[in-house]
Structure formats: C-alpha cells, structure tokens
Design an enzyme around this catalytic site. Sequence first.
Site, PDB file in Angstrom:
ATOM      1  NE  ARG A   1      -4.140  -1.874   0.448  1.00 54.45           N
ATOM      2  CZ  ARG A   1      -5.300  -1.546   0.996  1.00 54.45           C
ATOM      3  NH1 ARG A   1      -5.555  -0.310   1.348  1.00 54.45           N
ATOM      4  NH2 ARG A   1      -6.231  -2.451   1.142  1.00 54.45           N
TER       5      ARG A   1
ATOM      6  NE  ARG B   1      -7.272   6.936   3.009  1.00 57.01           N
ATOM      7  CZ  ARG B   1      -7.936   6.641   4.118  1.00 57.01           C
ATOM      8  NH1 ARG B   1      -8.628   7.560   4.751  1.00 57.01           N
ATOM      9  NH2 ARG B   1      -7.919   5.417   4.617  1.00 57.01           N
TER      10      ARG B   1
ATOM     11  NE  ARG C   1      -9.177   8.063  -6.061  1.00 58.63           N
ATOM     12  CZ  ARG C   1      -9.633   7.508  -4.970  1.00 58.63           C
ATOM     13  NH1 ARG C   1      -8.882   6.751  -4.225  1.00 58.63           N
ATOM     14  NH2 ARG C   1     -10.891   7.695  -4.594  1.00 58.63           N
TER      15      ARG C   1
ATOM     16  CG  ASP D   1      -9.152  -2.927  -4.094  1.00 58.81           C
ATOM     17  OD1 ASP D   1      -8.539  -2.385  -3.156  1.00 58.81           O
ATOM     18  OD2 ASP D   1     -10.004  -3.816  -3.908  1.00 58.81           O
TER      19      ASP D   1
ATOM     20  CE1 TYR E   1     -13.434  -6.604   2.152  1.00 55.49           C
ATOM     21  CE2 TYR E   1     -11.867  -7.989   0.967  1.00 55.49           C
ATOM     22  CZ  TYR E   1     -12.130  -7.008   1.898  1.00 55.49           C
ATOM     23  OH  TYR E   1     -11.097  -6.431   2.590  1.00 55.49           O
TER      24      TYR E   1
HETATM   25  O1  1CP Z   1       0.198   0.826  -3.352  1.00 56.96           O
HETATM   26  C1  1CP Z   1      -0.416  -0.280  -3.348  1.00 56.96           C
HETATM   27  O2  1CP Z   1      -0.182  -1.162  -2.523  1.00 56.96           O
HETATM   28  C2  1CP Z   1      -1.383  -0.544  -4.493  1.00 56.96           C
HETATM   29  C3  1CP Z   1      -2.728  -0.559  -4.262  1.00 56.96           C
HETATM   30  C4  1CP Z   1      -3.638  -1.528  -3.547  1.00 56.96           C
HETATM   31  C5  1CP Z   1      -3.515  -2.881  -3.175  1.00 56.96           C
HETATM   32  C6  1CP Z   1      -2.305  -3.780  -3.291  1.00 56.96           C
HETATM   33  C7  1CP Z   1      -4.951  -1.136  -3.214  1.00 56.96           C
HETATM   34  C8  1CP Z   1      -5.496   0.200  -3.438  1.00 56.96           C
HETATM   35  N1  1CP Z   1      -5.614  -2.224  -2.737  1.00 56.96           N
HETATM   36  C9  1CP Z   1      -4.782  -3.298  -2.679  1.00 56.96           C
HETATM   37  C10 1CP Z   1      -5.110  -4.664  -2.265  1.00 56.96           C
HETATM   38  C11 1CP Z   1      -6.231  -4.899  -1.322  1.00 56.96           C
HETATM   39  N2  1CP Z   1      -7.486  -4.344  -1.345  1.00 56.96           N
HETATM   40  C12 1CP Z   1      -6.179  -5.841  -0.278  1.00 56.96           C
HETATM   41  C13 1CP Z   1      -5.010  -6.724   0.014  1.00 56.96           C
HETATM   42  C14 1CP Z   1      -3.925  -5.976   0.713  1.00 56.96           C
HETATM   43  C15 1CP Z   1      -4.192  -5.644   2.162  1.00 56.96           C
HETATM   44  O3  1CP Z   1      -4.524  -6.535   2.939  1.00 56.96           O
HETATM   45  O4  1CP Z   1      -4.003  -4.467   2.506  1.00 56.96           O
HETATM   46  C16 1CP Z   1      -7.422  -5.825   0.373  1.00 56.96           C
HETATM   47  C17 1CP Z   1      -7.846  -6.651   1.561  1.00 56.96           C
HETATM   48  C18 1CP Z   1      -8.241  -4.863  -0.302  1.00 56.96           C
HETATM   49  C19 1CP Z   1      -9.645  -4.520  -0.015  1.00 56.96           C
HETATM   50  C20 1CP Z   1      -9.766  -3.084   0.298  1.00 56.96           C
HETATM   51  N3  1CP Z   1      -9.761  -2.117  -0.650  1.00 56.96           N
HETATM   52  C21 1CP Z   1      -9.804  -2.475   1.564  1.00 56.96           C
HETATM   53  C22 1CP Z   1      -9.799  -3.189   2.909  1.00 56.96           C
HETATM   54  C23 1CP Z   1     -11.162  -3.203   3.538  1.00 56.96           C
HETATM   55  C24 1CP Z   1     -11.263  -4.098   4.755  1.00 56.96           C
HETATM   56  O5  1CP Z   1     -11.834  -5.205   4.657  1.00 56.96           O
HETATM   57  O6  1CP Z   1     -10.795  -3.696   5.818  1.00 56.96           O
HETATM   58  C25 1CP Z   1      -9.855  -1.083   1.346  1.00 56.96           C
HETATM   59  C26 1CP Z   1      -9.930  -0.001   2.377  1.00 56.96           C
HETATM   60  C27 1CP Z   1      -9.815  -0.884  -0.054  1.00 56.96           C
HETATM   61  C28 1CP Z   1      -9.777   0.420  -0.778  1.00 56.96           C
HETATM   62  C29 1CP Z   1      -8.464   0.792  -1.344  1.00 56.96           C
HETATM   63  N4  1CP Z   1      -7.689  -0.020  -2.137  1.00 56.96           N
HETATM   64  C30 1CP Z   1      -6.554   0.665  -2.538  1.00 56.96           C
HETATM   65  C31 1CP Z   1      -6.651   1.990  -1.981  1.00 56.96           C
HETATM   66  C32 1CP Z   1      -5.646   3.076  -2.201  1.00 56.96           C
HETATM   67  C33 1CP Z   1      -7.833   2.037  -1.236  1.00 56.96           C
HETATM   68  C34 1CP Z   1      -8.388   3.241  -0.478  1.00 56.96           C
HETATM   69  C35 1CP Z   1      -9.438   3.866  -1.314  1.00 56.96           C
HETATM   70  C36 1CP Z   1      -9.442   5.350  -1.335  1.00 56.96           C
HETATM   71  O7  1CP Z   1      -8.403   5.973  -1.056  1.00 56.96           O
HETATM   72  O8  1CP Z   1     -10.503   5.891  -1.687  1.00 56.96           O
END
Ligand code: 1CP
Length: 354
Positions: free
Chosen positions: A37, A41, A50, A86, A164
């Site tokens: 990640r 943000r 964004r 994502d 999910y």
């Molecule tokens: O920089 C990076 O790492 C690239 C981007 C990336 C990755 C690898 C994003 C962008 N998402 C993911 C994978 C992801 N998405 C995972 C596996 C990694 C981890 O465990 O952190 C998971 C579980 C998700 C699902 C997801 N998407 C969540 C978690 C929700 C929960 O169950 O708690 C969230 C908050 C997102 C949204 C998301 N994905 C990525 C970003 C930057 C965001 C935030 C959205 C925003 O800023 O509006």
Amino acid sequence: MSLPPTHPLVDGRTTHSALVTAYSGGRPARRPVWFMRQAGRSLPEYRAARAGTAMLDACLTPELASELTLQPVRRHDVDAGIFFSDIVVPLRLAGVDVVIEPGVGPVLGSAVRTADDVARLHDAGPLTAEALAPITEAVGLTVAALGSTPLIGFAGAPFTLAAYLVEGRPSRDHLAARTLMHADPDTWAALMAWAADVTGEFLRAQVLAGASAAQLFDSWAGSLSLADYETHAAPWSARAFRHVSDLDVRTVHFGTGTSELLVAMRDVGADVVGVDYRLPLDEANRRLGGRTPLQGNIDPALLAAPWPVLEAHVRDVIARGAHAPGHVVNLGHGVPPETDPDVLTRVAALVHEA
Ligand code: 1CP
C-alpha cells in the site's frame, strides 16, 4: 506459453534487478525494499491526483492508475512499483455490482450466498481481453516509465475475495464466508472456483503486459484454522496461481495472521512467502525449512514511533531476514494512511545502506 520478447524479464530490463534476484533466492548488492500500500492516502500527490475520482474509476483509468503507481517509486526510491488497482477490480470487470466506499472498503450491491447467486456469477463467463484492456494498457504505460525498476502485479486470493462476496462488505471475522464453506460446501466450491479463475485471469493479464513478479494477497486467510485453510481455501489459491504457472515469473503469497499457515501457503505454488509482523523472520524461515525467500515484516505501528525505535526495529528485521535464502524488506501489512511519507523514504534509505 512464454513471456513476450518485449517483456522486461525477457529483454533484460528487470531480469537481474535486486527484487527479482532476492525473489529468486539470491543476495543482490542492493537490499530490496518496497511497501505494501505504498500508493495512497499517505501521499499528498496521491490525494491531489485522486480528488473527485471514485476509487474503482481511478483503477480503470489507465493514465491515472499508472501515475498513482509511479508516485511512490519516484518519492521513496523503492525497488519495485506495485500496480495501482484493487483486489475487487476483476469482480467489477466480470460485472459484479461492487464499489469501494471511502473509509470503508469494498461494498457489494448484494451479497453472494446461494447456489443461484453463484450460478449467476458463472453465467458472466471468463474475463475477456476487452474487459481486461484498461489493466493491460495501464501496466504497459507503467512498465515503459519504470525502466529497470520491476512492477509487481497482484490479485486477491479466492478466500479473501469470498470474504467480501459472501458478507457483501468488510467484516471482522468473515463469519458468513466461514459458515458457508461448512454449511454448503458445494456452493462454496463453485464460488471459489469462479473467484480463482477471475482473479487468476486478472493476475495473468498484468504479467503478460509487463509485470515482473506476481503477488497473491490472502489478507484474511488468518481467520481460518489450518484444517479449514487446507480443505476450503488452498485448492483454489493453487488454481489461481496456475493461471501464471506457465510463465517464468516469481510468485509471492501474503496474508495476515498466517503464522500457522505459512507452509501451506507456500505449497499452493508460491516462490516467496510474505510474512506479517506477528512472526519474526528467522522463525518464519525455520518453519519453511530454510528454502523459501521471504518478504516482510516491519510492524506498521512502528512507523509512528520515534526514529531510534523504528531504526532498531528495521535493523532487527534485516538481521532476522538474513537467515532466509532471499529477503525483500517490506511492512508486515499495509502503510497506515496517517503515515508521514518522509518516514517511509528514510526507512528505504536505511534498508539500502544498512
Ligand atoms: O500501493 C499499493 O499497494 C497498491 C494498491 C492496492 C492494493 C495492493 C490497493 C489500493 N488495494 C490493494 C489490495 C487490497 N485491497 C487488499 C489486500 C492488501 C491488504 O490486505 O491491505 C485488500 C484486503 C483490499 C480490499 C480493500 N480495498 C480495503 C480493505 C477493507 C477491509 O476489509 O478492511 C480497502 C480499504 C480498499 C480500498 C483501497 N484499495 C486501494 C486503496 C488506495 C484504497 C483506499 C481507497 C481510497 O483511497 O478511496
């Protein structure tokens, strides 16, 4: 099938990069580091780029997805980019009604719980090249800009996607998914087979378009017992990995709370195991028999600690990682959104000079 001749692993751009060398069990001159990640943000340039664009729309706009992938590479001098996308993007591409709600995460229009629900998913069929075009295009743009820095492609493992799909939104214990696997094993198997193929196609598209490594995130696998993991998750994670097994690319498998699952997660077809912050890397290496390169495992909580505390922890992670046949330094889970980005830059520099 082999990788195309213009692929960075084939034309030599990333073949001997620090990341690929460590993933292959070697000891590169420069110790590689990247941050899960790392886009997002914590970066002001991310928030600016964004602004006004919904998360999944950003993922499916190739120029923007590429720019967001490159931002942390420019800023932190890390050894890899991770594709800005994502784990639910392939679900959207397959026609599932899913959005990412700010501050919440993936939310579905309706949860997938019954045999009929799963049958409707299968009706959508495999992902077409046309559906995957925004991914292929974004990866192509990104790889061209990255030069000799490898891009990591990624996808969600079937269990984490199912967590999910079945719940319909983020959940703490993934109860609905864990109930379904026992209450209706046939529906569960059909759901997991669908998820494995959709996520595997998404991963394969990134590798063919130029990604130099492929990581499967099973973030929530740690909610399963080893027995449930082996019976109800592992066969489909293996199926997801088979979508890239004919391509000469290193694979990484990561989850949280997975200390008891590391061997099983390696054995579904991963070259490298990502370790969360709960288990020291020397112990992870021992559990894996000393033959698996590791990725990890700085505790994200320590990014907000005073520098001397963080520095000592990073040095300890490096020392313990030296036991493994290859080590890529990373966090034990994603960058917390409140993180001071200068701290990440400083950690990357420390990893390179230590
Ligand atoms: O920089 C990076 O790492 C690239 C981007 C990336 C990755 C690898 C994003 C962008 N998402 C993911 C994978 C992801 N998405 C995972 C596996 C990694 C981890 O465990 O952190 C998971 C579980 C998700 C699902 C997801 N998407 C969540 C978690 C929700 C929960 O169950 O708690 C969230 C908050 C997102 C949204 C998301 N994905 C990525 C970003 C930057 C965001 C935030 C959205 C925003 O800023 O509006």
